[in-house]
Design an enzyme around this catalytic site. Sequence first.
Site, PDB file in Angstrom:
ATOM      1  N   SER A 117     -57.322  26.282  73.333  1.00 50.74           N
ATOM      2  CA  SER A 117     -57.433  26.065  71.889  1.00 50.74           C
ATOM      3  C   SER A 117     -56.938  24.681  71.486  1.00 50.74           C
ATOM      4  CB  SER A 117     -56.596  27.133  71.191  1.00 50.74           C
ATOM      5  OG  SER A 117     -56.463  26.856  69.823  1.00 50.74           O
ATOM      6  N   TYR A 141     -48.620  31.003  69.039  1.00 43.05           N
ATOM      7  CA  TYR A 141     -49.990  31.177  69.542  1.00 43.05           C
ATOM      8  C   TYR A 141     -50.391  29.977  70.417  1.00 43.05           C
ATOM      9  CZ  TYR A 141     -55.056  30.946  69.689  1.00 43.05           C
ATOM     10  OH  TYR A 141     -56.345  30.814  70.135  1.00 43.05           O
ATOM     11  N   LYS A 145     -51.195  29.674  74.612  1.00 38.47           N
ATOM     12  CA  LYS A 145     -52.414  29.107  75.214  1.00 38.47           C
ATOM     13  C   LYS A 145     -52.043  27.976  76.186  1.00 38.47           C
ATOM     14  CE  LYS A 145     -55.816  31.531  73.503  1.00 38.47           C
ATOM     15  NZ  LYS A 145     -56.955  32.093  74.228  1.00 38.47           N
TER      16      LYS A 145
HETATM   17  N1  UFG Z   1     -57.940  28.099  54.771  1.00 36.20           N
HETATM   18  C1  UFG Z   1     -57.884  28.186  53.397  1.00 36.20           C
HETATM   19  N2  UFG Z   1     -57.993  29.421  52.819  1.00 36.20           N
HETATM   20  C2  UFG Z   1     -58.148  30.553  53.551  1.00 36.20           C
HETATM   21  C3  UFG Z   1     -58.230  30.456  54.967  1.00 36.20           C
HETATM   22  C4  UFG Z   1     -58.115  29.202  55.549  1.00 36.20           C
HETATM   23  O1  UFG Z   1     -57.717  27.193  52.696  1.00 36.20           O
HETATM   24  O2  UFG Z   1     -58.219  31.643  52.976  1.00 36.20           O
HETATM   25  C5  UFG Z   1     -57.838  26.769  55.391  1.00 36.20           C
HETATM   26  C6  UFG Z   1     -56.711  26.681  56.378  1.00 36.20           C
HETATM   27  O3  UFG Z   1     -55.513  26.329  55.731  1.00 36.20           O
HETATM   28  C7  UFG Z   1     -57.235  25.597  57.329  1.00 36.20           C
HETATM   29  C8  UFG Z   1     -58.741  25.779  57.299  1.00 36.20           C
HETATM   30  O4  UFG Z   1     -59.019  26.535  56.118  1.00 36.20           O
HETATM   31  O5  UFG Z   1     -56.930  24.357  56.833  1.00 36.20           O
HETATM   32  C9  UFG Z   1     -59.283  26.532  58.485  1.00 36.20           C
HETATM   33  O6  UFG Z   1     -58.528  27.718  58.638  1.00 36.20           O
HETATM   34  P1  UFG Z   1     -58.921  28.887  59.639  1.00 36.20           P
HETATM   35  O7  UFG Z   1     -57.902  29.968  59.464  1.00 36.20           O
HETATM   36  O8  UFG Z   1     -60.346  29.232  59.484  1.00 36.20           O
HETATM   37  O9  UFG Z   1     -58.776  28.209  61.058  1.00 36.20           O
HETATM   38  P2  UFG Z   1     -57.515  27.484  61.708  1.00 36.20           P
HETATM   39  O10 UFG Z   1     -57.809  26.019  61.689  1.00 36.20           O
HETATM   40  O11 UFG Z   1     -56.225  27.890  61.141  1.00 36.20           O
HETATM   41  O12 UFG Z   1     -57.499  28.178  63.133  1.00 36.20           O
HETATM   42  C10 UFG Z   1     -58.453  27.970  64.117  1.00 36.20           C
HETATM   43  C11 UFG Z   1     -58.513  29.170  65.031  1.00 36.20           C
HETATM   44  C12 UFG Z   1     -57.195  29.402  65.699  1.00 36.20           C
HETATM   45  C13 UFG Z   1     -56.785  28.150  66.396  1.00 36.20           C
HETATM   46  C14 UFG Z   1     -56.834  26.964  65.488  1.00 36.20           C
HETATM   47  C15 UFG Z   1     -56.643  25.712  66.266  1.00 36.20           C
HETATM   48  O13 UFG Z   1     -58.854  30.305  64.283  1.00 36.20           O
HETATM   49  O14 UFG Z   1     -57.318  30.438  66.630  1.00 36.20           O
HETATM   50  O15 UFG Z   1     -58.099  26.856  64.855  1.00 36.20           O
HETATM   51  O16 UFG Z   1     -56.327  24.691  65.433  1.00 36.20           O
HETATM   52  F1  UFG Z   1     -55.527  28.269  66.832  1.00 36.20           F
END
Ligand code: UFG
Length: 325
Positions: A117, A141, A145
């Site tokens: 990841s 997490y 990984k």
């Molecule tokens: N976000 C929002 N509102 C929401 C959900 C997410 O603003 O309701 C934002 C988050 O703050 C982030 C972006 O949208 O900035 C993307 O969020 P996600 O939860 O879709 O994805 P992440 O970047 O947090 O996580 C993903 C994978 C993880 C991994 C990570 C690596 O889901 O498993 O990328 O950076 F660890």
Amino acid sequence: MNNILIVGGAGYIGSHANKLLSKKGFKTVVFDNLSTGNRELSRWGEFVKGDLKNPADLLRCFKKRRISAVMHFAACAYVGESVTEPAKYYRNNVANTLNLLDAMRAAGVKKIIFSSSAATFGVPSEIPITETHPQSPINPYGRTKLMMEQIIADYAAAYGLEHVFLRYFNAAGADTSGEIGEIHHPETHLIPLILDAAAGTRKDIKVFGTDYPTKDGTCVRDYVHVSDLAEAHALALDYLVKSGKSGGFNLGNGRGFSVREVIETARKVTGKAIKATAAPRRPGDPPVLIASSARAGKILGWRPALFDLDTIIKTAWAWHERRIP
Ligand code: UFG
């Protein structure tokens, strides 16, 4: 080539890899405990219900069939939950991977492709993130990984395991035929939540943080289509078989989109009004994550086909619409 064992093949990314490998003529065996995976997503090859925490399940699985290579997708993958329940993450992701590696050793299986990841990099000091960027994860997490990468590398040095680490950035979208797609309980990812708001099953999308040092103050991510990730697995398998070499590859499109840009694109694609509400930052979110996938391009020959954000959201929306009750 004998069977390819797809551990966690009933999950979101594993199921897309299973479909692609099956279409390419590989015999696949999905091994999944269905704790977060879905039986309905495992539609190709053989399905074995088993749990990585039970060495006996693994031994039985390896004993009954000849396995040529393992793809290891199974993991708990909620960053927030990993902070509040680290024990679950270290036990499931790290300790259970040891069971898998030991079963592979016992069965003489020497090839593994591991789902790593972008979370292993932590807060990047340089964008785009290449494979030489230091890996210093900022949550349990990401640490699990990274530990799994390190354990696999140590096993490789000692026991001759050939391995590829594929470090996904933000997996998104769904199979273009609409047969399979993203199912998470609970859903925490941005695009499916935006689509819930588009479908009216959620009143709005919360924008986590509007004061980041980015173009519009919201977090920037590199969204990569799940079918392109699946293709990278097929290429990685070919690489392992033909070269016998090991390595790590970052997988993204090399383009970042802010949360607000993703919402805007979803409004355009769905034609729906989507209410966005500013909310506080979510702890542990790096402001910007963008991959350099030059190495995957050069060495694996990986060229994402569904790189366009409109296409990514269109495929996710088609899947989403089919599932609206
Ligand atoms: N976000 C929002 N509102 C929401 C959900 C997410 O603003 O309701 C934002 C988050 O703050 C982030 C972006 O949208 O900035 C993307 O969020 P996600 O939860 O879709 O994805 P992440 O970047 O947090 O996580 C993903 C994978 C993880 C991994 C990570 C690596 O889901 O498993 O990328 O950076 F660890």
